[in-house]
Design a protein around this motif. Structure first.
Motif, PDB file in Angstrom:
ATOM      1  N   UNK A 184      -0.214  -2.305   8.106  1.00 15.17           N
ATOM      2  CA  UNK A 184      -0.928  -1.767   9.264  1.00 15.17           C
ATOM      3  C   UNK A 184      -0.167  -0.593   9.856  1.00 15.17           C
ATOM      4  N   UNK A 185      -0.862   0.548   9.986  1.00 13.08           N
ATOM      5  CA  UNK A 185      -0.294   1.698  10.676  1.00 13.08           C
ATOM      6  C   UNK A 185      -0.589   1.632  12.172  1.00 13.08           C
ATOM      7  N   UNK A 186      -1.791   1.165  12.509  1.00 15.31           N
ATOM      8  CA  UNK A 186      -2.211   0.925  13.889  1.00 15.31           C
ATOM      9  C   UNK A 186      -3.436   0.024  13.830  1.00 15.31           C
ATOM     10  N   UNK A 187      -4.170  -0.119  14.936  1.00 14.20           N
ATOM     11  CA  UNK A 187      -5.266  -1.084  14.948  1.00 14.20           C
ATOM     12  C   UNK A 187      -6.501  -0.600  14.199  1.00 14.20           C
ATOM     13  N   UNK A 188      -6.483   0.617  13.650  1.00 10.48           N
ATOM     14  CA  UNK A 188      -7.623   1.130  12.889  1.00 10.48           C
ATOM     15  C   UNK A 188      -7.283   1.503  11.452  1.00 10.48           C
ATOM     16  N   UNK A 189      -6.022   1.596  11.129  1.00  5.28           N
ATOM     17  CA  UNK A 189      -5.627   2.189   9.855  1.00  5.28           C
ATOM     18  C   UNK A 189      -4.663   1.295   9.096  1.00  5.28           C
ATOM     19  N   UNK A 190      -4.940   1.137   7.794  1.00  4.02           N
ATOM     20  CA  UNK A 190      -4.061   0.399   6.894  1.00  4.02           C
ATOM     21  C   UNK A 190      -3.721   1.254   5.683  1.00  4.02           C
ATOM     22  N   UNK A 191      -2.491   1.168   5.254  1.00  3.66           N
ATOM     23  CA  UNK A 191      -2.058   1.763   3.998  1.00  3.66           C
ATOM     24  C   UNK A 191      -2.125   0.691   2.922  1.00  3.66           C
ATOM     25  N   UNK A 192      -2.739   1.025   1.762  1.00  2.00           N
ATOM     26  CA  UNK A 192      -2.917   0.053   0.677  1.00  2.00           C
ATOM     27  C   UNK A 192      -2.255   0.536  -0.602  1.00  2.00           C
ATOM     28  N   UNK A 193      -1.683  -0.420  -1.338  1.00  2.00           N
ATOM     29  CA  UNK A 193      -1.204  -0.167  -2.689  1.00  2.00           C
ATOM     30  C   UNK A 193      -1.712  -1.305  -3.561  1.00  2.00           C
ATOM     31  N   UNK A 250      -5.593   0.621 -13.594  1.00  2.00           N
ATOM     32  CA  UNK A 250      -5.829   1.573 -12.509  1.00  2.00           C
ATOM     33  C   UNK A 250      -4.973   1.246 -11.283  1.00  2.00           C
ATOM     34  N   UNK A 251      -3.692   1.609 -11.284  1.00  2.00           N
ATOM     35  CA  UNK A 251      -2.922   1.508 -10.046  1.00  2.00           C
ATOM     36  C   UNK A 251      -3.422   2.536  -9.035  1.00  2.00           C
ATOM     37  N   UNK A 252      -3.391   2.194  -7.768  1.00  2.00           N
ATOM     38  CA  UNK A 252      -3.901   3.128  -6.755  1.00  2.00           C
ATOM     39  C   UNK A 252      -3.132   2.999  -5.454  1.00  2.00           C
ATOM     40  N   UNK A 253      -3.199   4.068  -4.676  1.00  2.00           N
ATOM     41  CA  UNK A 253      -2.606   4.123  -3.343  1.00  2.00           C
ATOM     42  C   UNK A 253      -3.648   4.763  -2.429  1.00  2.00           C
ATOM     43  N   UNK A 254      -3.951   4.101  -1.311  1.00  2.00           N
ATOM     44  CA  UNK A 254      -5.005   4.614  -0.454  1.00  2.00           C
ATOM     45  C   UNK A 254      -4.860   4.185   0.992  1.00  2.00           C
ATOM     46  N   UNK A 255      -5.820   4.618   1.789  1.00  2.00           N
ATOM     47  CA  UNK A 255      -5.869   4.311   3.217  1.00  2.00           C
ATOM     48  C   UNK A 255      -7.231   3.723   3.534  1.00  2.00           C
ATOM     49  N   UNK A 256      -7.247   2.638   4.298  1.00  2.00           N
ATOM     50  CA  UNK A 256      -8.480   2.066   4.828  1.00  2.00           C
ATOM     51  C   UNK A 256      -8.538   2.372   6.327  1.00  2.00           C
ATOM     52  N   UNK A 257      -9.636   2.996   6.747  1.00  2.00           N
ATOM     53  CA  UNK A 257      -9.767   3.418   8.140  1.00  2.00           C
ATOM     54  C   UNK A 257     -11.009   2.787   8.756  1.00  2.00           C
ATOM     55  N   UNK A 258     -10.867   2.264   9.978  1.00  2.00           N
ATOM     56  CA  UNK A 258     -11.977   1.662  10.725  1.00  2.00           C
ATOM     57  C   UNK A 258     -12.316   2.590  11.881  1.00  2.00           C
ATOM     58  N   UNK A 259     -13.302   3.468  11.711  1.00  2.00           N
ATOM     59  CA  UNK A 259     -13.547   4.498  12.732  1.00  2.00           C
ATOM     60  C   UNK A 259     -13.909   3.942  14.100  1.00  2.00           C
TER      61      UNK A 259
END
Length: 289
Positions: free
Chosen positions: A100-109, A139-148
């Motif tokens: 968790x970066x903050x209450x809306x954003x997560x970093x995923x691997x 398929x390894x991946x790195x991404x961001x999940x955002x809850x607008x």
């Protein structure tokens, strides 16, 4: 007597100062009783927990700004993720870890792979030729999940590092392979088989999805989107390499080498750009710490 009284009072003051939070000190002489009460100077502070669960947004809120600063180090954050998930979809079977970066954003691997050809039918058409597909994905991946709007609706973006083996085998249409409006005798051609490889070594992707909670720790998710895998490089071989094959077109009948038929099929596959925009569809479950 006065000297003794003053000495006793001074000693009491010194004892009171040294004790700080000790019990009240009483000094008594024949005339007066003096009470000295020490003032406490130590204050206990309640540490705020580093992570607090946000039941509405369904993610873990980082109250200390752990990734970019605050009281927790980056290493402490890395070894204490916010959630882990299992998934299945067009990229394969896999799992990811989220911070968790903050209450809306997560970093995923994460990683997804395996033999997933059957998930999208196990075959496809390139013009008039049908191909069976056997795939081994990684398929390894790195991404961001955002809850607008900080609820169950999510938007995702990131990078995939694809290493996907895709094997294909052509199916004849009746007695012939029909390639670029030319009918090649299938029995003379033999088996046409080969491989496909997307050119992109890094594939950007984007998704939209939903991630509702089903309890304090558990949740589910679904996502749809696409990854840009790039154009396709194809390699096709004939099992009857070097044999002459009857070819029939609107211009009449002639013979060609079976390798020429394989090359024509290869070119048709590359022109098709099979799954240049690779569809992403996934479902999964999440456990949040």
């Amino acid at each position: 007597m006065k000297l003794i009284k003053l000495s006793a009072i001074s000693a009491a003051i010194l004892a009171s100062t040294a004790a700080l939070a000790a019990e009240p000190v009483i000094v008594v002489d024949s005339a007066d009783a003096v009470v000295y009460e020490a003032e406490p100077v130590a204050v206990a502070y309640q540490a705020e927990p580093a992570y607090a669960y946000n039941a509405d947004a369904g993610i873990v809120r980082n109250t200390t700004g752990a990734v970019v600063g605050g009281t927790k180090t980056f290493f402490q954050t890395a070894v204490n993720p916010a959630a882990v998930s299992a998934e299945v979809g067009t990229l394969g079977y896999g799992a990811n870890v989220a911070w968790a970066m903050n209450d809306k954003t997560e970093l995923q691997a994460g990683w997804a792979g395996g033999d997933v050809a059957d998930l999208f039918g196990g075959d496809f058409d390139a013009d008039d030729v049908n191909y069976d597909v056997d795939a081994d994905f990684s398929n390894p991946y790195l991404g961001v999940q955002y809850r607008p709007v900080a609820n169950w609706f999510t938007m995702g973006a990131g990078i995939i590092v694809p290493d996907n083996d895709i094997d294909v085998k052509a199916n004849a249409e009746g007695p012939n392979f029909r390639i670029d409006n030319v009918d090649y005798n299938a029995s003379e051609t033999g088996t046409l088989s080969g491989t496909l490889e997307h050119r992109n070594k890094l594939a950007p992707y984007g998704t939209i999805g939903f991630r509702p909670n089903i309890g304090n720790n558990w949740g589910v998710f679904g996502e749809i989107g696409a990854a840009y895998m790039g154009k396709t490089d194809a390699t096709v071989r004939s099992s009857n390499s070097g044999q002459q094959v009857t070819a029939t077109s609107v211009n009449g009948t002639t013979t060609v080498d079976a390798d020429v038929v394989a090359k024509a099929a290869e070119q048709e596959l590359e022109d098709k750009d099979w799954l240049e925009w690779f569809p992403i569809v996934k479902l999964g479950a999440t456990y949040r710490f």
